[in-house]
Design an enzyme around this catalytic site. Structure first.
Site, PDB file in Angstrom:
ATOM      1  N   LYS A  54     -30.698  28.316  32.525  1.00 41.77           N
ATOM      2  CA  LYS A  54     -29.454  28.834  33.116  1.00 41.77           C
ATOM      3  C   LYS A  54     -28.713  27.718  33.858  1.00 41.77           C
ATOM      4  O   LYS A  54     -27.492  27.599  33.761  1.00 41.77           O
ATOM      5  CB  LYS A  54     -29.768  29.994  34.064  1.00 41.77           C
ATOM      6  CG  LYS A  54     -30.100  31.280  33.318  1.00 41.77           C
ATOM      7  CD  LYS A  54     -30.690  32.363  34.203  1.00 41.77           C
ATOM      8  CE  LYS A  54     -31.150  33.537  33.347  1.00 41.77           C
ATOM      9  NZ  LYS A  54     -31.909  34.555  34.084  1.00 41.77           N
ATOM     10  N   GLN A  98     -33.634  35.904  40.041  1.00 41.11           N
ATOM     11  CA  GLN A  98     -34.486  35.966  38.848  1.00 41.11           C
ATOM     12  C   GLN A  98     -35.607  36.993  39.047  1.00 41.11           C
ATOM     13  O   GLN A  98     -36.328  36.947  40.038  1.00 41.11           O
ATOM     14  CB  GLN A  98     -35.068  34.570  38.567  1.00 41.11           C
ATOM     15  CG  GLN A  98     -35.872  34.482  37.291  1.00 41.11           C
ATOM     16  CD  GLN A  98     -35.037  34.694  36.032  1.00 41.11           C
ATOM     17  OE1 GLN A  98     -33.941  34.157  35.890  1.00 41.11           O
ATOM     18  NE2 GLN A  98     -35.541  35.508  35.120  1.00 41.11           N
ATOM     19  N   ASP A 121     -25.479  39.851  37.173  1.00 44.39           N
ATOM     20  CA  ASP A 121     -26.504  40.459  36.309  1.00 44.39           C
ATOM     21  C   ASP A 121     -26.198  41.940  36.049  1.00 44.39           C
ATOM     22  O   ASP A 121     -26.792  42.546  35.151  1.00 44.39           O
ATOM     23  CB  ASP A 121     -27.884  40.358  36.977  1.00 44.39           C
ATOM     24  CG  ASP A 121     -28.778  39.332  36.313  1.00 44.39           C
ATOM     25  OD1 ASP A 121     -28.494  38.959  35.161  1.00 44.39           O
ATOM     26  OD2 ASP A 121     -29.762  38.920  36.951  1.00 44.39           O
TER      27      ASP A 121
END
Ligand code: NDP
Length: 297
Positions: A54, A98, A121
């Site tokens: 990422k 994460q 997200d």
């Protein structure tokens, strides 16, 4: 029949190129780069790989990456304090924590602390609710990536029977909401579904997000159906000590029946990161009060 290969890698590369152009325009307009903060708690090896890729993709798109690596024993209070600081930081447009988090941290509270306008997200209940009621918000990256591939294959999805196998908050449920939004007739299957093969056999579109290697068999697939394989499973390879990646779909068998299919790797996986960059850019433009038109990316 031999299925068309849906090349997610090439689609994602084109998407990332468009994002890079728009990110450069953003930098020129805003006088700063669009900023994406990624928070990793602990040393989970898979998470470390995801965070590294990422960070690389963020830099390649011409965005600023802010990486926060915290030790596994980080307290909930310290993690929430970091998120609060990122929420308040004007250089940060998007925040990604994460997952999975170490067991002592409460995932729901952590996600609820992220400013929904920076929740790239799309996991915050506010964004999940917006998706459910059809309001604009951030949509989780993997299912949105799947939808982009499906739209590219099919144009309109209206009236198609879609079966989503898996009901996680990250993939299955938002995928089903997106397909409903496209006017599909949607069935969500899960581990308690009876006669899964029969359920899948009625589908024009199958999305497998299960986490079971090669679960979906050729006999389950309606000839010509479009099959999107979200699964990433590491299984023993051909040589001793070697491993290989397979999806949730028996690729060799199903590609003889389906109309089109995503490979693993090279299908959905590359789309997830590309859509993350897309969401971060959308967040950045919204942040400066100059929203990107929806057709821009
Ligand atoms: P979860 O484990 O959270 O969810 C799996 C779902 O599959 C659950 O709803 C479960 O049902 C269902 N399920 C499990 N076994 C069966 C079965 N035998 N028959 C029918 N349904 C079953 O996984 P995720 O949604 O997070 O991920 C799914 C897969 O996608 C994984 O392989 C993951 O690695 C991959 N993934 C890939 C991404 C990418 O970028 N390509 C991103 C995210 C995930 P129940 O709810 O009843 O337990």
């Amino acid at each position: 029949m031999t299925a068309r290969l849906i090349d997610g890698k090439a689609f994602a590369a084109a998407l990332r190129a468009r994002i890079a152009t728009l990110a450069a325009e953003f930098s020129a307009t805003a006088g700063r780069k669009a900023g994406l903060a990624v928070v990793l708690v602990g040393e989970d090896p898979a998470s470390q790989v995801y965070v590294r890729s990422k960070a690389k993709a963020t830099a390649e798109a011409g965005m600023a990456g802010f990486e926060h690596r915290l030790p596994a024993e980080t307290s909930q209070a310290d993690l929430l304090a970091l998120i609060a600081a990122l929420n308040a930081d004007p250089a940060v447009d998007g925040i990604l924590v994460q997952l999975p988090l170490p067991a002592h941290l409460d995932e729901h509270t952590v996600i609820a602390t992220i400013d929904p306008d920076k929740d790239v997200d799309g996991f915050h209940v506010s964004n999940a609710g917006r998706l459910a009621v059809g309001l604009p918000g951030f949509v989780p990256c993997t299912p949105l990536g799947c939808l982009m591939l499906l739209r590219d294959q099919l144009g309109s999805l209206a009236g198609l029977n879609a079966v989503v196998i898996g009901r996680s908050n990250i993939v299955g449920k938002p995928m089903a909401q997106l397909l409903l939004g496209e006017n599909c007739t949607v069935t969500i299957a899960h581990s308690r579904t009876r006669n899964l093969a029969d359920v899948v056999r009625g589908a024009d579109v199958v999305v497998a997000a299960v986490g079971r290697p090669e679960l979906v068999k050729a006999e389950w697939i309606k000839p010509g159906a479009i099959v999107i394989d979200v699964g990433i499973n590491r299984v023993p390879g051909d040589a001793p000590g070697k491993t290989r990646l397979v999806g949730d779909v028996d690729f060799a068998g199903v590609s003889a029946v389906a109309g089109a299919i995503t490979p693993v790797p090279g299908g959905v996986g590359p789309m997830t990161i590309a859509v993350l960059l897309r969401n971060a850019l959308v967040a950045a433009y919204r942040h400066i009060g100059d929203p990107l038109p929806p057709e821009a990316i």
